[in-house]
Design a protein around this motif. Structure first.
Motif, PDB file in Angstrom:
ATOM      1  N   VAL A   1      30.492 -24.287  -5.269  1.00 39.09           N
ATOM      2  CA  VAL A   1      29.717 -23.850  -4.110  1.00 39.09           C
ATOM      3  C   VAL A   1      28.276 -24.347  -4.218  1.00 39.09           C
ATOM      4  CG1 VAL A   1      28.746 -21.830  -2.961  1.00 39.09           C
ATOM      5  CG2 VAL A   1      31.164 -21.861  -3.590  1.00 39.09           C
ATOM      6  N   ASN A   2      27.686 -24.212  -5.408  1.00 36.81           N
ATOM      7  CA  ASN A   2      26.304 -24.665  -5.606  1.00 36.81           C
ATOM      8  C   ASN A   2      26.169 -26.174  -5.411  1.00 36.81           C
ATOM      9  OD1 ASN A   2      25.271 -22.127  -6.154  1.00 36.81           O
ATOM     10  ND2 ASN A   2      25.666 -22.275  -8.352  1.00 36.81           N
TER      11      ASN A   2
ATOM     12  N   LEU B   1      26.181 -26.912  -1.731  1.00 34.47           N
ATOM     13  CA  LEU B   1      24.860 -26.610  -1.165  1.00 34.47           C
ATOM     14  C   LEU B   1      23.778 -27.528  -1.721  1.00 34.47           C
ATOM     15  CD1 LEU B   1      25.194 -22.741  -1.383  1.00 34.47           C
ATOM     16  CD2 LEU B   1      24.903 -24.042   0.738  1.00 34.47           C
ATOM     17  N   ARG B   2      24.154 -28.370  -2.658  1.00 37.84           N
ATOM     18  CA  ARG B   2      23.270 -29.318  -3.345  1.00 37.84           C
ATOM     19  C   ARG B   2      22.082 -28.614  -4.007  1.00 37.84           C
ATOM     20  NH1 ARG B   2      19.723 -34.389  -1.696  1.00 37.84           N
ATOM     21  NH2 ARG B   2      19.795 -35.415  -3.710  1.00 37.84           N
ATOM     22  N   PHE B   3      22.378 -27.496  -4.654  1.00 35.90           N
ATOM     23  CA  PHE B   3      21.373 -26.884  -5.520  1.00 35.90           C
ATOM     24  C   PHE B   3      21.199 -27.721  -6.787  1.00 35.90           C
ATOM     25  CE2 PHE B   3      22.334 -22.490  -3.596  1.00 35.90           C
ATOM     26  CZ  PHE B   3      21.328 -22.665  -2.659  1.00 35.90           C
TER      27      PHE B   3
ATOM     28  N   GLN C   1      18.320 -31.971   2.608  1.00 39.05           N
ATOM     29  CA  GLN C   1      18.776 -30.664   2.135  1.00 39.05           C
ATOM     30  C   GLN C   1      18.624 -29.615   3.229  1.00 39.05           C
ATOM     31  OE1 GLN C   1      17.413 -29.792  -2.049  1.00 39.05           O
ATOM     32  NE2 GLN C   1      16.382 -31.766  -1.799  1.00 39.05           N
TER      33      GLN C   1
ATOM     34  N   LEU D   1      21.474 -29.907   5.619  1.00 38.91           N
ATOM     35  CA  LEU D   1      22.708 -29.488   4.940  1.00 38.91           C
ATOM     36  C   LEU D   1      22.844 -27.975   4.948  1.00 38.91           C
ATOM     37  CD1 LEU D   1      25.173 -29.838   3.052  1.00 38.91           C
ATOM     38  CD2 LEU D   1      23.549 -29.943   1.140  1.00 38.91           C
ATOM     39  N   ARG D   2      21.808 -27.299   4.466  1.00 38.52           N
ATOM     40  CA  ARG D   2      21.889 -25.839   4.328  1.00 38.52           C
ATOM     41  C   ARG D   2      21.798 -25.130   5.674  1.00 38.52           C
ATOM     42  NH1 ARG D   2      17.875 -26.731  -0.688  1.00 38.52           N
ATOM     43  NH2 ARG D   2      19.437 -27.710  -2.040  1.00 38.52           N
TER      44      ARG D   2
ATOM     45  N   ILE E   1      25.364 -24.474   6.831  1.00 44.73           N
ATOM     46  CA  ILE E   1      26.243 -23.664   5.973  1.00 44.73           C
ATOM     47  C   ILE E   1      25.718 -22.232   5.932  1.00 44.73           C
ATOM     48  CG2 ILE E   1      27.226 -23.380   3.672  1.00 44.73           C
ATOM     49  CD1 ILE E   1      26.799 -26.339   3.184  1.00 44.73           C
TER      50      ILE E   1
ATOM     51  N   VAL F   1      26.001 -18.621   4.065  1.00 40.72           N
ATOM     52  CA  VAL F   1      26.406 -18.176   2.729  1.00 40.72           C
ATOM     53  C   VAL F   1      26.170 -16.673   2.572  1.00 40.72           C
ATOM     54  CG1 VAL F   1      26.133 -18.513   0.247  1.00 40.72           C
ATOM     55  CG2 VAL F   1      25.743 -20.433   1.809  1.00 40.72           C
TER      56      VAL F   1
ATOM     57  N   THR G   1      26.408 -14.221  -0.708  1.00 41.99           N
ATOM     58  CA  THR G   1      26.624 -14.268  -2.156  1.00 41.99           C
ATOM     59  C   THR G   1      26.904 -12.886  -2.717  1.00 41.99           C
ATOM     60  OG1 THR G   1      24.262 -13.999  -2.633  1.00 41.99           O
ATOM     61  CG2 THR G   1      25.076 -16.249  -2.346  1.00 41.99           C
TER      62      THR G   1
ATOM     63  N   VAL H   1      30.495 -20.024   3.584  1.00 42.88           N
ATOM     64  CA  VAL H   1      30.769 -19.832   2.161  1.00 42.88           C
ATOM     65  C   VAL H   1      30.645 -18.348   1.842  1.00 42.88           C
ATOM     66  CG1 VAL H   1      29.961 -20.258  -0.187  1.00 42.88           C
ATOM     67  CG2 VAL H   1      30.036 -22.136   1.466  1.00 42.88           C
TER      68      VAL H   1
END
Length: 610
Positions: A405-406, A409-411, A431, A434-435, A438, A440, A442, A526
């Motif tokens: 998952v990370n 998310l390109r962490f 980034q 991207l985010r 999405i 999320v 958690t 996610v």
């Protein structure tokens, strides 16, 4: 009106590109002060006029003494009237105006503007640092670095403009005046200058290193105290107030030790300067008397020379403290630079494009990844998720579920392979875009210390109040929001939730987080242990809403509690970073593989560790 003029000269929030601050001291100072160089030059010029006009006060005094000694009283004004008017203009107009303008420039323009502008620029860069940057440090320590660096850089500038510059002009003025009277008078001053420079370079310079150590001790102490406050619930649950006192006491002891070391150096400089100043005053007074007896200088010259020297000796202590402070502040800035000027590990490509999600297909192609100094976490992962497909990630703790998952998310940047969304390589898109696509939820939900409305609207900040309320209702959060009240009397959606949302229960925080993602309405969803903080009754109440939220979206869901994801379209089983099984819940049970084993081992609905 005048105050507003000076205050308007610097806007600390002026838009500038977000850039990595330089990692060398000189370039770091230049980077932050360059936008204000014109104002700094003006401040130096005004300060220079104020310094020269102060020197002229002593020159005027000596001139008046000589005129009064050699001019008839009746002819005094007729012979020196024009000169007296010029003196009056200097004393009554030029000196006060230049001094006040210098103070206004420093106190109203540079002081509040520059420090906060530096903090703002550094904060903007630090906010864009990689996730690992914050995971490896105290939040309080990082905040301390950002705050202290802005303040120390501003103070270093003030030390130069207010102290070093004043001293340079004063010394040049003294040398010029003494050269015009009798050059022998220069000898004590020149020797004093040599001694003063020796003190600065041999005793002040090391203070820079000591200041860096003190600054680091201050940041560590702040980090430890903030860490205790941030985790105050754990401190109280385990009754560890004394342990936290000991933890902070160790930081205070180190800070005290570093402070004492620096203060010893300051005391040594004070002793050396006192000796120098005493020798300067005595030598100048004795020499001026000898030269007067020889008829080489007048009484007025003696008044000026000794007045300037006494003023210089008085100033020297302040100037030395200013120079010391300069090196202290440079040391503090260098200490802050070590944290602030770190490279960002995850960067957008120079030609990065905006991610355009039209279908929501996700693909992992031969992805390999490991955290620093660790064994491989994701090993040659190949996974395709169709548009609108709901996929659950299953496996023991440490299997790599949350890591996948990370990476999505390109962490973190992958070591090799590709991750694509609708055929677009994530390493080639921004980034932010991207985010933005999405949503999320958690397991570890933390809220901002703001209102309920602000926390829900964090998913879409332009949302109307009706949209916020609708999202809260969908997440079953409305049942408790109306009853909330904070210490300032704010109710419902306007009530503040406390730091990290501590005023809410775990389940309430999770429902606010779910409402936030519902409002965001991103095409990819996610869920990383999204219902782990909810009791069974509340989970059942919102499970249907979560499935409704999944409609039309591509979903990746991570869960230890297999019952929460058993109804998804496909389950992907990971073990040691590899995909070992895929299929529906029924298919995986029938295959009698790892998933079936995990299902059988569940106790109370949770996976075992092995």
């Amino acid at each position: 009106m005048i105050a507003r003029f000076f205050e308007s000269l610097i806007d600390p929030l002026e838009a500038r590109p977000v850039q990595k601050p330089p990692a060398t001291t000189r370039e770091f100072f230049s980077y932050h002060l360059r936008p204000y160089r014109k104002l700094i030059v003006i401040a130096l010029a005004i300060g220079g006029v104020a310094s020269v006009s102060e020197i002229l006060l002593y020159v005027f005094l000596g001139q008046l003494v000589d005129w009064m000694a050699h001019t008839e009283r009746a002819d005094f004004f007729s012979e020196h009237g024009i000169a007296l008017v010029l003196m009056l203009i200097t004393v009554v107009i030029i000196r006060p105006l230049s001094s006040l303008s210098s103070r206004a420039m420093m106190n109203l323009a540079l002081a509040p503007g520059i420090a906060n502008a530096i903090r703002w620029q550094n904060h903007r860069y630090v906010m864009r640092q990689s996730l690992s940057f914050f995971q490896n440090d105290f939040a309080g320590r990082v905040a301390q670095k950002v705050m202290q660096t802005g303040n120390s850089l501003r103070e270093a500038l003030f030390n130069v403009v207010d102290g070093v510059w004043f001293l340079v002009i004063y010394l040049v003025g003294i040398v010029i005046y003494f050269s015009g009277t009798d050059q022998e008078l220069l000898l004590p001053v020149l020797l004093w200058i040599v001694g003063y420079l020796l003190v600065i370079f041999t005793m002040v310079k090391p203070v820079q290193k000591k200041s860096r150590q003190l600054s680091e001790a201050t940041s560590v102490l702040t980090g430890r105290i903030v860490d205790s406050y941030t985790n105050i619930q754990s401190v109280k649950l385990f009754a560890h107030a004394e342990q936290e006192e000991s933890y902070a006491a160790d930081g205070i002891a180190r800070h005290t030790s570093a402070f004492r070391i620096m203060m010893r150096a300051v005391l040594s400089m004070t002793v050396a300067l006192t000796v120098l100043n005493t020798l300067l005053v005595v030598a100048t007074a004795g020499l001026s008397i000898v030269l007067w007896q020889q008829g080489k200088v007048s009484v007025g010259d003696i008044a000026v020379v000794n007045g300037l020297v006494i003023r210089l000796s008085q100033m020297s202590g302040w100037i030395l403290r200013t120079v010391t402070s300069l090196f202290e502040n440079i040391g503090a800035v260098e200490n802050g630079m070590e944290t602030i000027s770190q490279n960002t590990l995850v960067l957008d490509s120079p030609d990065a494009t905006t991610l355009d999600v039209t279908r929501g297909a996700i693909e992992f192609r031969q992805v390999n990844f490991n955290y620093a100094s660790e064994t491989t976490v994701i090993n040659n992962c190949n996974l395709s998720v169709k548009p609108g497909e709901r996929v659950g990630l299953v496996g023991r703790s440490g299997a790599g579920k949350s890591t996948l998952v990370n990476l999505l998310l390109r962490f973190y940047d992958i070591d090799s392979g590709e991750i694509l969304i609708d055929g677009q390589n994530l390493s080639q898109v921004t980034q932010h875009s991207l985010r933005s696509n999405i949503g999320v939820v958690t397991q570890d939900t933390s809220l901002l210390h703001r209102s309920i409305r602000d926390n829900i609207a964090y998913g879409r900040q332009a949302a109307e109040q009706a949209d916020v309320i609708a999202a809260a209702r969908t997440a079953s959060a409305d049942v408790f929001i109306d009853d909330l009240k904070d210490m300032h009397g704010r109710h419902g959606y306007e009530a503040l939730v406390g730091e990290r949302g501590v005023k809410l229960s775990g389940g309430q925080r999770q429902r606010i987080a779910i409402a936030r993602v519902i409002l965001k309405n991103a095409p990819i969803l996610v869920l990383d242990e999204a219902t782990s903080s909810l009791d069974s009754e509340v989970e059942q109440a919102i499970q249907e809403q979560l499935y409704r939220l999944m409609e039309g979206k591509t979903v990746l869901a991570v869960a230890h509690r297999l019952s929460t994801i058993a109804a998804l379209d496909r389950l992907v089983v990971l073990d040691a970073g590899r995909i070992v099984e895929q299929g529906s819940h029924e298919d995986l049970l029938n295959s009698q593989g790892l998933y079936a084993s995990l299902w059988q081992r569940q106790s109370g609905g949770f996976l075992g560790q092995s």
